[in-house]
Design a protein around this motif. Structure first.
Motif, mmCIF file in Angstrom:
data_model
loop_
_atom_site.group_PDB
_atom_site.id
_atom_site.type_symbol
_atom_site.label_atom_id
_atom_site.label_comp_id
_atom_site.label_asym_id
_atom_site.label_seq_id
_atom_site.Cartn_x
_atom_site.Cartn_y
_atom_site.Cartn_z
ATOM 1 N N PHE A 67 -1.087 -5.903 -6.531
ATOM 2 C CA PHE A 67 0.203 -5.206 -6.426
ATOM 3 C C PHE A 67 -0.078 -3.845 -5.815
ATOM 4 N N HIS A 68 0.224 -3.709 -4.533
ATOM 5 C CA HIS A 68 -0.278 -2.578 -3.751
ATOM 6 C C HIS A 68 0.652 -1.371 -3.870
ATOM 7 N N SER A 69 0.612 -0.770 -5.060
ATOM 8 C CA SER A 69 1.493 0.349 -5.340
ATOM 9 C C SER A 69 0.745 1.507 -5.984
ATOM 10 N N TYR A 70 -0.559 1.629 -5.701
ATOM 11 C CA TYR A 70 -1.341 2.692 -6.326
ATOM 12 C C TYR A 70 -2.443 3.135 -5.378
ATOM 13 N N ALA A 71 -2.891 4.379 -5.584
ATOM 14 C CA ALA A 71 -4.007 4.923 -4.814
ATOM 15 C C ALA A 71 -5.241 5.103 -5.680
ATOM 16 N N GLY A 72 -5.045 5.562 -6.916
ATOM 17 C CA GLY A 72 -6.210 5.857 -7.746
ATOM 18 C C GLY A 72 -5.822 6.119 -9.178
ATOM 19 N N GLY A 73 -6.528 7.073 -9.797
ATOM 20 C CA GLY A 73 -6.408 7.296 -11.227
ATOM 21 C C GLY A 73 -5.016 7.637 -11.712
ATOM 22 N N LEU A 74 -4.250 8.431 -10.952
ATOM 23 C CA LEU A 74 -2.893 8.793 -11.356
ATOM 24 C C LEU A 74 -2.030 7.539 -11.507
ATOM 25 N N GLY A 75 -2.120 6.641 -10.518
ATOM 26 C CA GLY A 75 -1.312 5.427 -10.553
ATOM 27 C C GLY A 75 -1.774 4.454 -11.620
ATOM 28 N N ILE A 76 -3.087 4.342 -11.808
ATOM 29 C CA ILE A 76 -3.591 3.425 -12.829
ATOM 30 C C ILE A 76 -3.207 3.934 -14.214
ATOM 31 N N LEU A 77 -3.229 5.249 -14.403
ATOM 32 C CA LEU A 77 -2.743 5.823 -15.657
ATOM 33 C C LEU A 77 -1.275 5.456 -15.864
ATOM 34 N N ALA A 78 -0.441 5.595 -14.826
ATOM 35 C CA ALA A 78 0.976 5.258 -14.943
ATOM 36 C C ALA A 78 1.160 3.780 -15.259
ATOM 37 N N GLY A 79 0.353 2.924 -14.629
ATOM 38 C CA GLY A 79 0.417 1.497 -14.933
ATOM 39 C C GLY A 79 0.040 1.214 -16.368
ATOM 40 N N ARG B 206 8.801 1.444 -3.650
ATOM 41 C CA ARG B 206 8.134 0.239 -3.169
ATOM 42 C C ARG B 206 7.499 0.555 -1.821
ATOM 43 N N TRP B 207 6.176 0.386 -1.735
ATOM 44 C CA TRP B 207 5.432 0.744 -0.532
ATOM 45 C C TRP B 207 5.193 -0.484 0.343
ATOM 46 N N VAL B 208 5.533 -0.357 1.627
ATOM 47 C CA VAL B 208 5.373 -1.485 2.558
ATOM 48 C C VAL B 208 3.896 -1.806 2.751
#
Length: 529
Positions: free
Chosen positions: A18-30, A49-51
Motif C-alpha cells: 500500500f504505497h502511501s508512506y515514505a518512512g518512520g512518520l507514516g509507519i507510526l501513523a499506520g 491518496r498518492w498516485v
C-alpha cells in the motif's frame, strides 16, 4: 463518552503493498490506526491518496542511488461517493474521498483530485516543488476538514501528526469568522479542539513558506497576512503554527520533549509540549514465533531466532548473491538515509573493523532510502556502498528499503545498530521493532533508547549523554569499546545471550507497543484538561 478524534497525517504505512508512506512518520501513523482499531477507540484518519506513492530507490552502477516511479491503482479503496472542493490558486480542485479497506484499522479516509489535470498535486508524496507541497497540505488540511463534515462525522478533536495539517486549523478559524466571530475569539475557540505532534528536532525538517505564496495559493482561507503572521510567523513556519493552533502538543520521546521545548522556547503563545513516547504495532512487527517462544524454554526461543535469521540470510543471498555466515554475529542498520543518523560510523575505523570481519566475528547488513531531493542523504548511501564493496563477503547493502524488508531485518538480525548524533533522533521506532523480536539494541542514548536501555540487560548504550565538537570521535571509540568488550563476549555465551533476548522482548512488548502509545494519547493529550 471519549471524544471522536480526527487524526491527520500526510502518510500512512499500513503495508509495503500500500504505497502511501515514505518512512518512520507514516509507519507510526499506520501503527496508530491499527492499534486504535484493535482497541475499538473513537478515531478516524484523514490523508491523501498518492498516485505514485514514494520512490523505489535502486543503486546505480556508479554506486549512487537513483529513483524509480510508477503509478499504482487505488487497490484496497472504496469510493464513499463524497466530493469536496478546495480552491488552489485560480482552480477549484474537486476531490473524491476514498475509504481504506482490507486492513484491520480504525476508519481511514484519503482524498484525491477527481480531474486528471489536478493529479499533479497528489502524484508523489512529498513532492519538493514549493507550490506542490503547499497544495498537498491544503488538500490534507482544508480538504480534510471539509471531508469530515461531508461524511457527517461529529469530530470533537483534531490531531495534527506533524505540521503538514495546520491549514486545517486555519480553515476552522476562517469558518468561525464567517459565522461572525472575530479572529482572536475564533482562534481561541478552535484551539480548544486541536492537538499537535511534533516529530523532528532537525531545524531543516521544519517546513516554512512565504506568506505571499500561501495567500496566492489560497492556503490562508481568507485570513489577512497579519493574521497568518500571528499564527505561523513570516515566513510561515508549519511547526510554529502547529504549536500556536493547538491547546496541547507532544514530542515522541522524553528526550525529544526536552529538545523540542528548548528548540521552540522562543515561540510566544505556544502549546505546552509533553512527552508521549512512540510505540509500534505488535501484530505487525513482532514475529508470531517469537511471541510464542518468549515464555517457553530457552531452546524454543533460540530455535525461533535461528529460523528468522536464516530467512533474512536467504533473502540477502537472493537479492545480492552473497551468502553470509549463519554463525557470525549479524549487525543490522536500516532507516532513512540522513547525515545525522551516521550510518557509516562503524566503518570509520577500518583498522578495528577489518579483524572483526576477517575472522568472521561480525557481518553487517545495511539498508536505507534517501528522500529523492536529499542529495546529502544519497551521498551517504553512495559512501556506504563504496565502502561495502571492499568487503563483499561480509557487508551487504539491500536496495529499496520498505516495510517488508524492515520486518525481515528487525526480526533476523542479532544486533540492531543505531548511531544518530544526539539529540537529533526524535524517537527511532525500528529499535523497538527489533527489541520485540529479540534483536538486541546497540545504540547511542538518543530518541527512545534512554527509556528502554538497561546496559547489559536489555541491550547496550554506546557512550554517554555528552554532546560536543568531538562527539563523532568519542561515539566511534565508545561504539568499538562496547562491541568488543560487551557485545561479542555476550554473543559467545549462549545462555547470557538468551537472557538478554528475553529481557529485550519483555521490555519492547510491555513498554513500547502502539497500544500503550494510543491509550496514552487518549489519557494525556485528548481528554486531559
Amino acid at each position: 463518552m471519549p471524544p471522536l478524534v480526527a487524526y491527520f497525517s500526510m502518510e500512512y504505512g499500513l503495508h509495503e503493498e500500500f504505497h502511501s508512506y515514505a518512512g518512520g512518520l507514516g509507519i507510526l501513523a499506520g501503527d496508530f490506526m491499527k492499534s486504535a482499531g484493535d482497541l475499538g477507540l473513537s478515531v478516524v484518519g484523514i490523508g491523501l491518496r498518492w498516485v505514485q506513492g514514494y520512490t523505489a530507490q535502486r543503486i546505480g552502477p556508479d554506486g549512487y542511488p537513483y529513483d524509480q516511479w510508477r503509478n499504482y491503482p487505488p487497490d484496497a479503496l472504496t469510493d464513499t461517493g463524497v466530493r469536496v472542493r478546495v480552491r488552489v490558486a485560480a482552480r477549484e480542485v474537486e476531490c473524491c474521498v476514498w475509504r481504506v479497506g482490507r486492513y484491520a484499522i480504525a476508519p481511514l479516509f484519503l482524498l484525491e483530485p477527481v480531474d486528471e489535470r489536478d493529479r499533479w498535486i497528489t502524484r508523489r508524496l512529498y513532492d519538493p516543488a514549493p507550490d506542490c507541497r503547499v497544495a498537498q497540505e491544503m488538500l490534507l488540511g482544508i480538504g480534510g476538514v471539509r471531508a469530515l463534515r461531508a461524511l457527517h462525522l461529529p469530530v470533537d478533536l483534531y490531531h495534527f501528526n506533524e505540521g503538514h495539517a495546520v491549514f486545517a486549523g486555519v480553515e476552522l478559524i476562517a469558518d468561525r469568522m464567517e459565522a461572525g466571530v472575530d479572529f482572536r475569539s475564533a482562534w481561541r475557540e478552535v484551539r480548544e479542539r486541536i492537538v499537535f505532534t511534533t516529530h523532528t528536532p532537525v531545524p531543516a525538517g521544519n517546513e516554512i513558506h512565504a506568506i505571499h505564496d500561501l495567500r496566492r495559493l489560497g492556503a490562508g482561507c481568507e485570513l489577512v497576512g497579519a493574521e497568518l503572521r500571528e499564527i505561523g510567523g513570516d515566513p510561515f513556519n508549519m511547526t510554529v503554527a502547529g504549536l500556536r493552533l493547538a491547546r496541547r502538543a507532544n514530542a515522541v520521546s522524553r528526550l525529544h520533549a526536552e529538545t523540542a521545548r528548548a528548540m521552540w522556547a522562543h515561540v510566544d503563545n505556544a502549546a505546552p509540549i509533553i512527552a508521549i513516547t512512540n510505540g509500534v504495532h505488535r501484530g505487525t512487527w513482532q514475529d508470531p514465533r517469537v511471541a510464542a517462544a518468549a515464555d517457553a524454554g530457552a531452546e524454543a526461543l533460540r530455535q525461533a531466532r535461528r529460523q528468522m535469521k536464516d530467512e533474512l540470510l536467504a533473502e540477502v543471498a537472493t537479492r545480492t548473491g552473497v551468502r553470509l555466515d549463519s554463525e557470525a554475529l549479524t549487525i543490522g542498520f536500516a532507516r532513512r538515509a540522513a547525515t545525522y543518523k551516521r550510518p557509516d560510523l562503524l566503518l570509520r575505523s577500518p583498522e578495528r573493523l577489518a579483524p572483526l570481519l576477517k575472522e568472521r566475528r561480525i557481518q553487517l547488513v545495511f539498508s536505507g532510502k534517501a528522500h529523492p531531493a536529499d542529495h546529502a542523504g544519497k551521498a551517504v548511501v553512495a559512501l556506504l556502498v563504496e565502502t561495502i564493496r571492499q568487503w563483499p563477503e561480509s557487508i551487504v547493502f539491500l536496495e529499496d528499503y520498505d516495510m517488508g524488508l524492515g520486518r525481515l531485518l528487525t526480526r533476523g538480525c542479532d544486533v540492531w545498530l543505531n548511531t544518530p548524533r544526539r539529540p537529533l533522533e526524535a524517537s527511532g521506532t525500528s529499535g523497538m521493532k527489533a527489541a520485540m523480536n529479540g534483536s538486541l539494541h546497540l545504540s547511542i542514548l538518543d530518541g527512545w533508547w534512554p527509556e528502554g536501555c538497561e546496559h547489559g540487560v536489555t541491550g547496550w548504550a554506546i557512550g554517554d549523554d555528552r554532546v560536543g565538537q568531538d562527539q563523532d570521535a568519542r561515539d566511534l571509540e565508545a561504539l568499538y569499546k562496547t562491541l568488543e568488550h560487551d557485545v561479542l563476549p555476550a554473543w559467545a555465551d549462549p545462555e547470557a545471550w538468551t537472557r538478554l533476548m528475553r529481557a529485550s522482548i519483555r521490555m519492547g512488548t510491555e513498554r513500547f507497543s502502539a497500544d500503550r502509545m494510543v491509550r496514552e494519547y487518549f489519557d494525556r493529550l485528548y481528554t486531559a484538561p
